[in-house]
Design a protein around this motif. Structure first.
Motif, PDB file in Angstrom:
ATOM      1  N   ALA A 296      61.190 -40.939  42.246  1.00 42.98           N
ATOM      2  CA  ALA A 296      59.955 -41.171  41.498  1.00 42.98           C
ATOM      3  C   ALA A 296      60.012 -40.358  40.220  1.00 42.98           C
ATOM      4  CB  ALA A 296      58.744 -40.782  42.339  1.00 42.98           C
ATOM      5  N   PHE A 297      59.624 -40.978  39.117  1.00 47.87           N
ATOM      6  CA  PHE A 297      59.580 -40.294  37.838  1.00 47.87           C
ATOM      7  C   PHE A 297      58.151 -40.314  37.334  1.00 47.87           C
ATOM      8  CE2 PHE A 297      63.863 -41.883  38.197  1.00 47.87           C
ATOM      9  CZ  PHE A 297      64.637 -40.800  37.778  1.00 47.87           C
ATOM     10  N   ASP A 298      57.645 -39.147  37.011  1.00 53.04           N
ATOM     11  CA  ASP A 298      56.300 -39.018  36.469  1.00 53.04           C
ATOM     12  C   ASP A 298      56.378 -39.283  34.968  1.00 53.04           C
ATOM     13  OD1 ASP A 298      53.744 -38.312  35.764  1.00 53.04           O
ATOM     14  OD2 ASP A 298      53.713 -36.508  37.010  1.00 53.04           O
ATOM     15  N   LEU A 299      55.658 -40.291  34.500  1.00 50.15           N
ATOM     16  CA  LEU A 299      55.722 -40.692  33.093  1.00 50.15           C
ATOM     17  C   LEU A 299      54.420 -40.412  32.359  1.00 50.15           C
ATOM     18  CD1 LEU A 299      57.473 -44.133  33.648  1.00 50.15           C
ATOM     19  CD2 LEU A 299      58.539 -42.003  32.921  1.00 50.15           C
TER      20      LEU A 299
ATOM     21  N   ASP B  68      48.838 -42.399  32.116  1.00 46.79           N
ATOM     22  CA  ASP B  68      49.406 -41.858  33.345  1.00 46.79           C
ATOM     23  C   ASP B  68      50.099 -43.003  34.069  1.00 46.79           C
ATOM     24  OD1 ASP B  68      50.099 -40.335  35.518  1.00 46.79           O
ATOM     25  OD2 ASP B  68      48.071 -40.189  36.331  1.00 46.79           O
ATOM     26  N   ALA B  69      51.390 -42.908  34.220  1.00 50.73           N
ATOM     27  CA  ALA B  69      52.170 -43.949  34.880  1.00 50.73           C
ATOM     28  C   ALA B  69      53.349 -43.296  35.583  1.00 50.73           C
ATOM     29  CB  ALA B  69      52.661 -44.981  33.853  1.00 50.73           C
ATOM     30  N   CYS B  70      54.017 -44.083  36.404  1.00 51.09           N
ATOM     31  CA  CYS B  70      55.210 -43.565  37.064  1.00 51.09           C
ATOM     32  C   CYS B  70      56.194 -44.697  37.278  1.00 51.09           C
ATOM     33  CB  CYS B  70      54.873 -42.888  38.385  1.00 51.09           C
ATOM     34  SG  CYS B  70      54.371 -44.016  39.698  1.00 51.09           S
ATOM     35  N   TRP B  71      57.415 -44.320  37.548  1.00 51.14           N
ATOM     36  CA  TRP B  71      58.503 -45.255  37.861  1.00 51.14           C
ATOM     37  C   TRP B  71      58.931 -44.910  39.266  1.00 51.14           C
ATOM     38  CZ3 TRP B  71      60.869 -49.104  35.013  1.00 51.14           C
ATOM     39  CH2 TRP B  71      62.072 -49.588  35.504  1.00 51.14           C
ATOM     40  N   LEU B  72      58.835 -45.873  40.185  1.00 55.23           N
ATOM     41  CA  LEU B  72      59.111 -45.606  41.591  1.00 55.23           C
ATOM     42  C   LEU B  72      60.204 -46.553  42.077  1.00 55.23           C
ATOM     43  CD1 LEU B  72      57.742 -43.890  43.913  1.00 55.23           C
ATOM     44  CD2 LEU B  72      56.555 -45.984  44.535  1.00 55.23           C
TER      45      LEU B  72
END
Length: 196
Positions: free
Chosen positions: A176-179, A187-191
């Motif tokens: 998981a990357f906190d973006l 606020d978004a993420c790459w999972l």
């Protein structure tokens, strides 16, 4: 996977075209032109997904980012694949056009490769796309149906909410990357995950 994309096209640039290969925008433009040629060859809209992909070893050797293309398409007639290969003018010499393809028997294989590539390269380079630009492109009209998920517990970030969803959905999070972008208030993420 939803569009049965099971063929990976890998157009690469010879050393004669390093100026293009090091310009992410130029590579993206070349891939968009390749997608147009695909549509023209098929005579109709065709699903695809493409992105400029950093070549890690070559980039390290050269001392700057060098890209190639990653293009996922459905199974195509061999004549179309050969026409696309012949149209790629940035490859090497000696008959090699800098254009390879690989086919999987199931769309899961291709989507698995794509998710690994997106995880390994795109997630690290999501910021390399300028404001308002996408890190990757897809054919219009072929997007899978949107799925909205409500996470009942309050969370401090998108990545925490995504991990909560994964836990309740029975999937195992691989990374998981906190973006979060505090400058723009996003606020978004790459999972990336695997089915349990």
């Amino acid at each position: 996977m939803a569009n049965d994309l099971r063929v990976l096209l890998s157009p690469t640039y010879s050393d004669d075209y390093l100026d293009r290969a090091s310009d992410r925008g130029a590579v993206k433009g070349d891939l968009a032109n390749l997608a147009r040629r695909l549509k023209r060859a098929m005579g109709d809209a065709v699903p695809y997904a493409f992105m400029p992909e950093v070549q890690p070893r070559r980039s390290e050797r050269m001392g700057f980012e060098v890209y190639n293309g990653m293009v996922l398409v459905p199974v195509l007639p061999r004549s179309v694949l050969l026409a696309l290969k012949d149209s790629w003018s940035f490859g090497g010499g000696g008959g090699y056009r800098g254009f390879d393809w690989q086919r999987w028997d199931s769309p899961r294989g291709a989507s698995g490769y794509a998710s690994k590539a997106l995880h390994a390269y795109a997630s690290k380079g999501l910021g390399s796309a300028g404001r308002g630009e996408q890190a990757y492109s897809v054919a219009q009209g072929f997007q899978p149906a949107r799925v909205e998920v409500e996470v009942p517990d309050p969370h401090n970030s998108a990545v925490e909410a995504a991990r909560s969803w994964a836990g309740s959905s029975g999937v195992e999070v691989v990374s998981a990357f906190d973006l979060r972008d505090s400058e723009r208030g996003g606020d978004a993420c790459w999972l990336a995950w695997e089915a349990a």
